[in-house]
Design an enzyme around this catalytic site. Structure first.
Site, mmCIF file in Angstrom:
data_model
loop_
_atom_site.group_PDB
_atom_site.id
_atom_site.type_symbol
_atom_site.label_atom_id
_atom_site.label_comp_id
_atom_site.label_asym_id
_atom_site.label_seq_id
_atom_site.Cartn_x
_atom_site.Cartn_y
_atom_site.Cartn_z
ATOM 1 N N GLY A 241 38.483 39.253 44.796
ATOM 2 C CA GLY A 241 39.139 40.531 44.545
ATOM 3 C C GLY A 241 38.117 41.634 44.368
ATOM 4 O O GLY A 241 36.976 41.546 44.837
ATOM 5 N N SER A 242 38.518 42.642 43.655
ATOM 6 C CA SER A 242 37.656 43.805 43.457
ATOM 7 C C SER A 242 36.579 43.519 42.414
ATOM 8 O O SER A 242 36.695 42.586 41.604
ATOM 9 C CB SER A 242 38.494 44.997 42.995
ATOM 10 O OG SER A 242 39.016 44.761 41.699
ATOM 11 N N GLY A 246 36.506 41.360 38.820
ATOM 12 C CA GLY A 246 35.431 40.456 38.429
ATOM 13 C C GLY A 246 34.867 40.771 37.060
ATOM 14 O O GLY A 246 34.488 39.870 36.308
ATOM 15 N N GLU A 263 33.933 36.298 44.283
ATOM 16 C CA GLU A 263 33.814 36.940 45.600
ATOM 17 C C GLU A 263 34.427 38.323 45.465
ATOM 18 O O GLU A 263 35.641 38.495 45.573
ATOM 19 C CB GLU A 263 34.534 36.112 46.663
ATOM 20 C CG GLU A 263 33.963 34.718 46.857
ATOM 21 C CD GLU A 263 32.596 34.696 47.507
ATOM 22 O OE1 GLU A 263 32.102 35.778 47.909
ATOM 23 O OE2 GLU A 263 32.016 33.605 47.630
ATOM 24 N N CYS A 297 36.709 42.119 52.965
ATOM 25 C CA CYS A 297 35.543 42.296 52.100
ATOM 26 C C CYS A 297 34.283 42.456 52.936
ATOM 27 O O CYS A 297 33.294 43.015 52.472
ATOM 28 C CB CYS A 297 35.411 41.138 51.118
ATOM 29 S SG CYS A 297 35.389 39.517 51.910
#
Length: 510
Positions: A241-242, A246, A263, A297
């Site tokens: 995700g963003s 994180g 990630e 991403c």
């Protein structure tokens, strides 16, 4: 938006779900509306997994782990082989459902399922290669070795843009390693997760004796994800995700000493050098920047072009941007589908407005097909020309925006490339061997992925996938990424009658 070539989209989604073995409960309370970005309409209603059911699902996964870890690894690999067969048999149906739920064009939806098939093949072979090491001991009549053991329950939190592939990268390796998995997909794309869960159950039934709860699905929002992250019996969480997500997940896992694979954001750049094959570079840059409507991403977001070829190349790139077909991703000729939702469109427009205020020249970025489909958000991919990297360039905007800048000195180009907080994917287009070698050296790209003469998107499953800095440092998929899903033990065996101590230590009690 229903063209003459398509069934009503809700009907089509329902038909695909039925084929894939998913029967939606039409009774009870619905608290999650699933919309397709193709038209913006609701195509399904689901109930979120309650906190109590989430806790039981995790507990059930732990019970399954205790049994699954005793199953020989090649037998575990057979489950992945069977899952790959199920995916292959439903490649077109599941791929089309991915398109409906995410807005990806058909080839990308199908390609995502192919990626799942490939990782299942990889994991099935891996199950026979989970090898440790035998190490030389400094003590006579001793043998030292490393062994690898299953870790436990692995939580998987996936994002909307790769709604099924990210699960497979993690789940295939974790299951081969002897772990159980609990999956919390994005609340924007739960239907494809339900379909994958159904196919997993088909494969498990063919294998037989698969512990109940080995692969579990949770439907919910950030609250459900937080419960998964905080549960003490979840040994590791892989979260995609963003960077903002994180920052919330990592400290919570660290607080209880759990492992994490993160990630996160990618603000990927490519350097276009004077010696580059410009035709090849154009095609690679166009896909990397516009594919999946800029919602990967690994999307190319920054292009650093040598001043000697800047004007000619950017003019050619503008023509490609103006001619690319934007529309219903189910149509064969479409190359760019919709943004996921209204919020994504608003964030894109805010970034473009900020770039204009800084003096940038913006080409494209306007909304398309609004009259035809007022609830969907189709946009013309945007090219933004700047003299230098501003704050908006250094941020990742999850939309089809490509910032283009000039460079004169190659070392300055590398410095521009590395001057962002993210570090996922990167590329260089050059026929100069020295430039290529420097780019992939310790003084070149600071990203986890560094490509030469190909774009930033389209990683293969054979290599470990992930990045550095604010991308999170995690690695998924191929290479030796499997080690993150296992625990390592160092073992020393004394097969002699004496007890020599390491480092020459003497401790004689006789």
């Amino acid at each position: 938006m229903t063209s003459a070539n398509h069934f009503p989209i809700a009907q089509e989604a329902g038909s695909l779900l039925t084929r894939l073995g998913v029967s939606l409960d039409r009774s009870g309370t619905w608290d999650l509306a699933v919309r397709t970005p193709i038209t913006g309409e609701i195509i399904a209603q689901l109930s979120k997994t309650s906190a109590e059911a989430t806790a039981e699902a995790i507990a059930g996964a732990h019970r399954a782990f205790l049994e699954w870890r005793t199953v020989p690894a090649p037998r575990r690999g057979e489950l992945l082989r069977l899952l790959g067969e199920e995916l292959r048999s439903e490649l077109d149906a599941l791929g089309r459902l991915v398109t409906i739920e995410t807005g990806k064009v058909l080839s990308e939806g199908r390609g995502e399922v192919q990626e799942m098939i490939d990782i299942c093949t990889f994991a099935a072979g891996l199950s026979r290669q989970l090898a440790g090491l035998t190490l030389p001991s400094e003590r006579p009549s001793h043998r030292m070795m490393e062994t690898w053991h299953p870790l436990g329950v692995v939580g998987i939190i996936s994002a909307f843009n790769f709604p099924v592939a990210v699960w497979s990268w993690n789940a295939a390796l974790a299951l081969a390693c002897g772990d159980a998995v609990v999956w919390k997909p994005s609340e924007k794309t739960p239907l494809t997760a339900l379909a994958v869960q159904s196919l997993f159950h088909r494969a498990a039934a063919k294998l037989g004796d698969v512990p109940k709860g080995l692969a579990t699905l949770l439907i919910g929002d950030a609250t459900t994800g937080q419960q998964l992250v905080d549960c003490p019996i979840v040994s590791m969480v892989s979260a995609t995700g963003s960077t903002a997500m994180g920052r919330m997940v990592a400290p919570r896992l660290a607080a209880r000493f759990a492992r994490s694979i993160l990630e996160l954001g990618g603000n990927n750049a490519a350097i276009l050098c004077p010696t580059a094959n410009l035709d090849l570079a154009l095609r690679a840059i166009a896909f990397s920047a516009m594919g999946t409507a800029g919602q990967r991403c690994t999307t190319l977001r920054r292009l650093i072009v040598h001043e000697s070829i800047y004007d000619t190349f950017v003019e050619t790139l503008k023509k490609a941007y103006s001619s690319v077909v934007v529309g219903d991703p189910r149509d064969v000729g479409t190359l760019v589908g919709p943004l996921i939702d209204k919020r994504a469109f608003e964030i894109m427009q805010q970034a473009l407005d900020e770039a204009r205020r800084s003096g940038a020249q913006v080409t494209g970025g306007e909304r398309l097909m609004e009259d035809e489909s007022p609830l969907a958000f189709y946009v013309r991919p945007a090219l933004v020309e700047l003299s230098h990297q501003t704050d908006v360039v250094r941020r990742e905007t999850f939309a089809p925006i490509l910032y283009v800048m000039r460079y004169r000195d190659f070392n300055d180009a590398i410095a521009m490339h590395n001057e962002v907080s993210q570090g996922l994917s990167s590329a260089i287009f050059t026929m100069n061997l020295l430039e290529a070698e420097q780019f992939i050296s310790a003084t070149g790209s600071d990203c986890g992925i560094a490509n030469i003469n190909l774009g930033t998107s389209g990683a293969e499953i054979g290599g470990a996938f992930g990045g550095e800095k604010e991308t999170g440092g995690g690695r998924e998929s191929g290479s030796d990424a499997w080690k993150q899903y296992m625990r390592r033990a160092t073992n020393t065996i004394n097969y002699g009658s004496d007890l020599p101590l390491a480092q020459g230590v003497s401790f004689d009690i006789g």
